[in-house]
Design a protein around this motif. Sequence first.
Motif, mmCIF file in Angstrom:
data_model
loop_
_atom_site.group_PDB
_atom_site.id
_atom_site.type_symbol
_atom_site.label_atom_id
_atom_site.label_comp_id
_atom_site.label_asym_id
_atom_site.label_seq_id
_atom_site.Cartn_x
_atom_site.Cartn_y
_atom_site.Cartn_z
ATOM 1 N N LYS A 31 0.879 -1.193 -0.188
ATOM 2 C CA LYS A 31 0.008 -0.252 0.041
ATOM 3 C C LYS A 31 0.906 1.320 -0.071
ATOM 4 O O LYS A 31 1.759 1.464 0.929
ATOM 5 C CB LYS A 31 -1.091 0.038 1.283
ATOM 6 N N THR A 32 0.498 2.213 -0.885
ATOM 7 C CA THR A 32 1.223 3.547 -0.975
ATOM 8 C C THR A 32 0.297 4.614 -1.039
ATOM 9 O O THR A 32 -0.773 4.540 -1.619
ATOM 10 C CB THR A 32 2.094 3.374 -2.145
ATOM 11 N N THR A 46 -4.451 10.239 -2.766
ATOM 12 C CA THR A 46 -4.638 8.708 -3.370
ATOM 13 C C THR A 46 -3.978 7.743 -2.895
ATOM 14 O O THR A 46 -2.848 7.620 -2.341
ATOM 15 C CB THR A 46 -3.887 9.018 -4.982
ATOM 16 N N VAL A 47 -4.628 6.589 -2.893
ATOM 17 C CA VAL A 47 -4.376 5.321 -2.251
ATOM 18 C C VAL A 47 -3.922 4.138 -3.152
ATOM 19 O O VAL A 47 -5.004 3.945 -4.088
ATOM 20 C CB VAL A 47 -5.030 4.629 -1.016
ATOM 21 N N ILE A 48 -2.750 3.488 -3.453
ATOM 22 C CA ILE A 48 -2.354 2.870 -4.237
ATOM 23 C C ILE A 48 -2.236 1.393 -3.477
ATOM 24 O O ILE A 48 -1.362 1.059 -2.764
ATOM 25 C CB ILE A 48 -1.287 3.120 -5.134
ATOM 26 N N GLU A 74 -0.192 3.896 5.785
ATOM 27 C CA GLU A 74 0.262 2.855 4.846
ATOM 28 C C GLU A 74 0.419 1.682 5.417
ATOM 29 O O GLU A 74 0.385 0.590 4.937
ATOM 30 C CB GLU A 74 1.492 3.525 4.312
ATOM 31 N N ASP A 75 0.141 1.718 6.964
ATOM 32 C CA ASP A 75 0.216 0.439 7.440
ATOM 33 C C ASP A 75 -1.224 -0.060 7.978
ATOM 34 O O ASP A 75 -1.451 -1.215 8.395
ATOM 35 C CB ASP A 75 0.810 0.469 8.997
ATOM 36 N N ALA A 76 -2.239 0.729 7.399
ATOM 37 C CA ALA A 76 -3.484 0.321 7.703
ATOM 38 C C ALA A 76 -4.132 -0.244 6.229
ATOM 39 O O ALA A 76 -4.238 0.603 5.434
ATOM 40 C CB ALA A 76 -4.461 1.592 8.202
ATOM 41 N N TYR A 96 -7.663 4.104 -5.159
ATOM 42 C CA TYR A 96 -8.714 4.698 -4.466
ATOM 43 C C TYR A 96 -8.389 6.138 -4.258
ATOM 44 O O TYR A 96 -7.295 6.831 -3.924
ATOM 45 C CB TYR A 96 -9.225 4.378 -3.162
ATOM 46 N N GLN A 97 -9.255 7.237 -4.697
ATOM 47 C CA GLN A 97 -8.846 8.520 -4.545
ATOM 48 C C GLN A 97 -10.141 9.357 -3.941
ATOM 49 O O GLN A 97 -11.141 9.053 -4.224
ATOM 50 C CB GLN A 97 -8.737 9.189 -5.911
ATOM 51 N N ASP A 98 -9.728 10.150 -3.043
ATOM 52 C CA ASP A 98 -10.595 11.426 -2.383
ATOM 53 C C ASP A 98 -10.625 12.464 -3.564
ATOM 54 O O ASP A 98 -9.882 13.171 -3.769
ATOM 55 C CB ASP A 98 -10.103 11.712 -1.097
ATOM 56 N N VAL A 99 -11.797 12.627 -3.976
ATOM 57 C CA VAL A 99 -12.327 13.371 -4.848
ATOM 58 C C VAL A 99 -12.108 14.946 -4.195
ATOM 59 O O VAL A 99 -11.858 15.067 -2.934
ATOM 60 C CB VAL A 99 -13.358 13.526 -5.421
ATOM 61 N N ARG A 100 -11.758 15.869 -5.124
ATOM 62 C CA ARG A 100 -11.497 17.239 -4.969
ATOM 63 C C ARG A 100 -12.469 17.758 -3.710
ATOM 64 O O ARG A 100 -13.782 17.792 -3.662
ATOM 65 C CB ARG A 100 -11.614 18.263 -6.191
#
Length: 615
Positions: A31-32, A46-48, A74-76, A96-100
């Motif tokens: 996870k990044t 943004t979470v990858i 990043e550990d969750a 996943y991305q939090d929108v504006r």
Amino acid sequence: MKVFKIVRVLFFISFFSFAQNEDYVKENYNKTETTITMRDGIKLFTVIYAPKDTSKEYPILLQRTPYSCQPYGEDAFRTKIAPNEFLMKEGNIVVYQDVRGRWMSEGVYDNMRAYIPNKKGKQIDEASDTYDSIDWLVKNIPNNNGNVGIWGISYPGFYATYSLLDSHPALKAVSPQASIGDFFFDDFHHNGAYLLSYWRVTPLFGHEKTQPTAKPWFNFPDLGTEDQYQFFLDAGPLSNLDAYYKEDNVFWQQLKDHPNYDDFWKSRGIIQHLKNVKPAVMFVGGFFDAEDLYGPFNSYQAVEKNSSNYNTIVFGPWSHGDWARNSERQSIGNVYFGDSISHTYQKNIETTFFNNFLKNNTQVTVKLPEAYMFDTGLNQWEQYEQWPPKNTEKKSYFLQNNQRLNTHAEKSFTFEEFVSDPKKPVPYSEDIKMVFTPRKYMTDDQRFAARRPDVLVFETPILTEDITMAGPILAKLKVSTTGTDADWVVKVIDVFPSDAADFPETQAYLKMDNYFMMVRSEVMRGRFRNSFSIPEAFIPNEKTAVSIKLQDVNHTFKKGHKIQVQVQSTWFPLIDLNPQTFVPNIFEAKATDFKKQTHRVYNDSSIEFTVLKKK
């Protein structure tokens, strides 16, 4: 009341369940967390999730959401990622991305942000944010194969649809699911009638945050009761609800300031822009989705009409987002439809769609039907070459006196009438609970309503053969009222035979014996009968045409059953109360405006069904 608990209950979109090892994601994915800078300088959080196996390349599956891409850190890790278990375990890069303007992303949130064609310079909309995000992802994530897919349910489904506009070349497959198409006709209004059931979650859309935050910046009101009907009845006119939402709730103010379909709402619609779409699209919806039926059907039709891309539609016996769950028994309320229906969809339809375009060099190796539609009367999947199917015809049933529903009109003109009293509105359900957009009412037993004097009932004799309705329904009412405004509610009902067996899901106080299953229903705010932009008063006692388009069905009324239509004027508190006195803005109506009125439905009124021809 805990905000996180409500968000999880109301918007499970990001937390759908399927059977798996809870540590699977952590064991198999890295996870990044990062930010991606948009063309105007705003950074989107943004979470990858990338597979630990780096021996091959993977497609990117992206979801953009206003509901948070938590857990943060990043550990969750999430316990499940991707649209379904199969796509997760096959290996995909999931983003996943939090929108504006939401959660950990910068910027200002704009509810249903308007699309800007031919953007210049640093002009932005959700299409440009999606484009900029995809461009960064394919250039910066190792081991991606250059193909991107987008999916989302409900509001994330709206962002999925939005991605089709000015789409990035790497975007190959998009699946908008329960997608909002126009906020005036999806969710907060139905044909101009305000969905009061949505009022409680207005803070989720109305409060603006000032800086990135992993914690909620809004609160839901504590109403002090679980009796939704009584709470709103006691509250009175909509203006009294200002006691709960102040001027800082931007969306509540917008709802009040824009009661008609004006430029504010029109600019936020997405359907009118769906032209020359390039990526492959699969629209998904539930026939019993209490929130978003308008969006998937109308978006599919717009793409089908105005584009030459791969475009398909899937509808099952689901409520809002049920296809992302994995219930062994699929039921809506009291009605059971079959086993493992969502599992079949996820494995054979959804996974096939994304793999066709993301892993197979965009070549279709397994052809899906144009329309994969579940028959909610026969409880089986049907495949059609188009939707609505080719081999259908329009068939009208007339609303006759003595509760008759006939296929022929009568020469003598009569009417049925009832008194509509805003102090004693017809409930939409017998259940006593405080819920946001209740789901089970979409198949609820309507006997309780049929036995009220302010609900008209029209019914066929017992059917001697199966009748399959496959497509839209149009109610063509001829009505009059002693007032100057009124709502009109039409419900299409499947009356079960007296020997129908109970299901395990059937509520204890009910029997499926003679069950009145609601198949489809809709409301029309009478002032909008000719235009949603320019409301008109009724002339008291003058016969007037009011047409109501009900969303599509794929339902067989079986031999031994009956087709029933109910007509009423209140549906509370699913929709707000019409004063039945014309006022410029119902959000500003006073208690003295609400009047008891007598409504008539004339026997040249009809219901036009789209019926499948016999083979």
